[in-house]
Design an enzyme around this catalytic site. Structure first.
Site, short mmCIF file in Angstrom:
data_model
loop_
_atom_site.label_atom_id
_atom_site.label_comp_id
_atom_site.label_asym_id
_atom_site.label_seq_id
_atom_site.Cartn_x
_atom_site.Cartn_y
_atom_site.Cartn_z
N ASP A 1 0.82 -1.23 0.00
CA ASP A 1 0.00 0.00 0.00
C ASP A 1 0.85 1.27 0.00
OD1 ASP A 1 1.04 -0.03 2.53
OD2 ASP A 1 -0.87 -0.08 3.59
N ARG B 1 11.80 25.73 3.71
CA ARG B 1 11.53 27.02 3.07
C ARG B 1 10.34 27.75 3.66
NH1 ARG B 1 13.29 26.20 -3.26
NH2 ARG B 1 13.08 23.97 -3.07
N ASP C 1 22.13 35.60 -6.17
CA ASP C 1 21.48 36.74 -5.51
C ASP C 1 22.33 37.16 -4.32
OD1 ASP C 1 20.60 35.20 -3.10
OD2 ASP C 1 19.39 34.16 -4.60
N LYS D 1 18.63 38.97 -8.22
CA LYS D 1 17.54 38.09 -8.68
C LYS D 1 16.20 38.53 -8.11
CE LYS D 1 16.41 33.63 -6.84
NZ LYS D 1 16.82 32.26 -6.52
N ASP E 1 25.04 27.92 -5.59
CA ASP E 1 23.77 28.18 -4.92
C ASP E 1 23.52 27.05 -3.91
OD1 ASP E 1 21.50 29.59 -4.30
OD2 ASP E 1 20.54 29.39 -6.26
N SER F 1 16.38 23.69 -7.83
CA SER F 1 15.10 22.98 -7.82
C SER F 1 14.59 22.88 -9.27
CB SER F 1 14.14 23.72 -6.91
OG SER F 1 12.90 23.08 -6.88
N GLY G 1 15.58 24.83 -11.58
CA GLY G 1 16.69 25.27 -12.45
C GLY G 1 16.48 26.66 -13.02
N THR H 1 16.55 29.60 -11.66
CA THR H 1 17.55 30.58 -11.21
C THR H 1 18.84 30.44 -12.01
OG1 THR H 1 16.63 30.54 -8.97
CG2 THR H 1 18.92 31.31 -9.20
C1 R5P Z 1 16.47 30.42 -3.22
O1 R5P Z 1 16.34 31.09 -2.21
C2 R5P Z 1 17.48 29.35 -3.30
O2 R5P Z 1 18.70 29.76 -2.80
C3 R5P Z 1 17.64 28.84 -4.72
O3 R5P Z 1 18.15 29.89 -5.51
C4 R5P Z 1 16.34 28.37 -5.29
O4 R5P Z 1 15.74 27.45 -4.44
C5 R5P Z 1 16.54 27.76 -6.65
O5 R5P Z 1 15.30 27.35 -7.15
P1 R5P Z 1 15.08 27.10 -8.68
O6 R5P Z 1 16.12 26.12 -9.15
O7 R5P Z 1 13.69 26.58 -8.77
O8 R5P Z 1 15.21 28.43 -9.38
#
Ligand code: R5P
Length: 283
Positions: free
Chosen positions: A34, A91, A162, A185, A211, A215, A217, A219
């Site tokens: 399950d 987050r 950023d 950013k 970074d 996630s 990508g 950024t």
């Molecule tokens: C943001 O505060 C983090 O430091 C990363 O820049 C962010 O999580 C990246 O996310 P993604 O790959 O979706 O742009």
């Protein structure tokens, strides 16, 4: 002391066990039909301290982590040290809209019930660490491991996407003996970001963007575009936590010259081990 790994972190636990010269027990982990999780630590007893290496992301790994804490206690563990290489749900550290949960606080509260010590790596929101009550908690950093990985690559400039991440770029640059800077950013949506045209001096340079998380990508794609516009000779990318959701890795492989992550999340490009940083916390 022994090390027990859950299924998110086998390689990292192996490396850590070697560095600390400890026995490493790979907990059995599987799913019931399950979908519920099952774990077993195959030992008669644990009459010592145990280091459990396991992520709290994605959700199945989080459940496994809680089950491993309980399994270790049931075997008699004297002290539970949770190494959580990627701490999920970090987050949402406040409510943005009325009626929301503070996910990071929920995680802390529940992990605190069984843990005596927590070690995280580049946790997204460092203040979370202070929310642990019973457990002592520390966050260790991957910057030195990342810097050492690129030591022979002739990096001219280390860049944060950023301003908030510029401390990480500075720390990596100090290992490499290179200069560092940051872009600007603005997040437009969950998947889109805008990198403001900047006066970063990237022309003709080999640039390394660092970074904490990749996630979607979005950024890194935007940062890479800006660096190409500025005339960068090569764009290398490194992150601590490579989530790479929705095909991000395949897309980024096309836009960057090199992309690597640490092994907080084990995958195709997790070439950099953070075991030295975690091991240092035990010295
Ligand atoms: C943001 O505060 C983090 O430091 C990363 O820049 C962010 O999580 C990246 O996310 P993604 O790959 O979706 O742009």
């Amino acid at each position: 002391m022994i090390i027990v790994s859950g299924s998110s972190s086998r390689n990292l636990a192996d490396d850590l066990a070697q560095r600390l010269n400890l026995e490493h027990v790979r907990a059995t982990s599987r799913k019931f039909p399950d979908g519920e999780c099952y774990v077993r630590i195959e030992k008669e007893t644990i009459d010592e301290e145990v280091i459990i290496v396991q992520n709290s992301y994605p959700n199945d790994m989080l459940v496994e982590l809680f089950l491993l804490q309980d399994a270790a206690r049931n075997l008699g563990a004297k002290k539970i040290i949770n190494v959580i290489p990627y701490f999920g749900y970090a987050r949402q550290d406040k409510t943005f809209l009325k009626g929301e949960a503070i996910s990071a606080r929920v995680m802390v509260k529940h992990l605190d019930l069984e843990a005596d010590k927590i070690i995280t790596v580049d946790i997204h929101t460092p203040k979370i660490i202070e929310w642990f009550g019973k457990a002592t908690a520390i966050d260790v950093h991957a910057a030195e491991c990342i810097g050492k990985y690129f030591i022979n690559d002739g990096i001219d400039l280390v860049l944060a996407p950023d301003q908030g991440a510029s401390g990480r770029a500075k720390a990596v640059a100090s290992v490499l003996g290179s200069t560092w800077d940051h872009l600007l950013k603005t997040r437009l949506s969950g998947t889109e970001v805008r990198i403001t045209p900047s006066n970063v001096e990237a022309g003709g340079k080999k640039v390394l963007i660092v970074d904490d998380i990749i996630s979607t990508g979005g950024t890194i794609e935007a940062a890479t575009r800006e660096l190409r516009r500025l005339g960068a000779k090569a764009v290398y990318v490194a992150c601590t936590h490579g989530l790479f959701i929705s095909g991000a890795l395949e897309r980024l492989k096309k836009s960057c010259d090199k992309i690597v992550a640490t092994n907080t999340i084990e995958g195709e490009v997790s070439m950099i081990s953070v075991a030295p940083a975690i091991a240092a916390a035990f010295q």
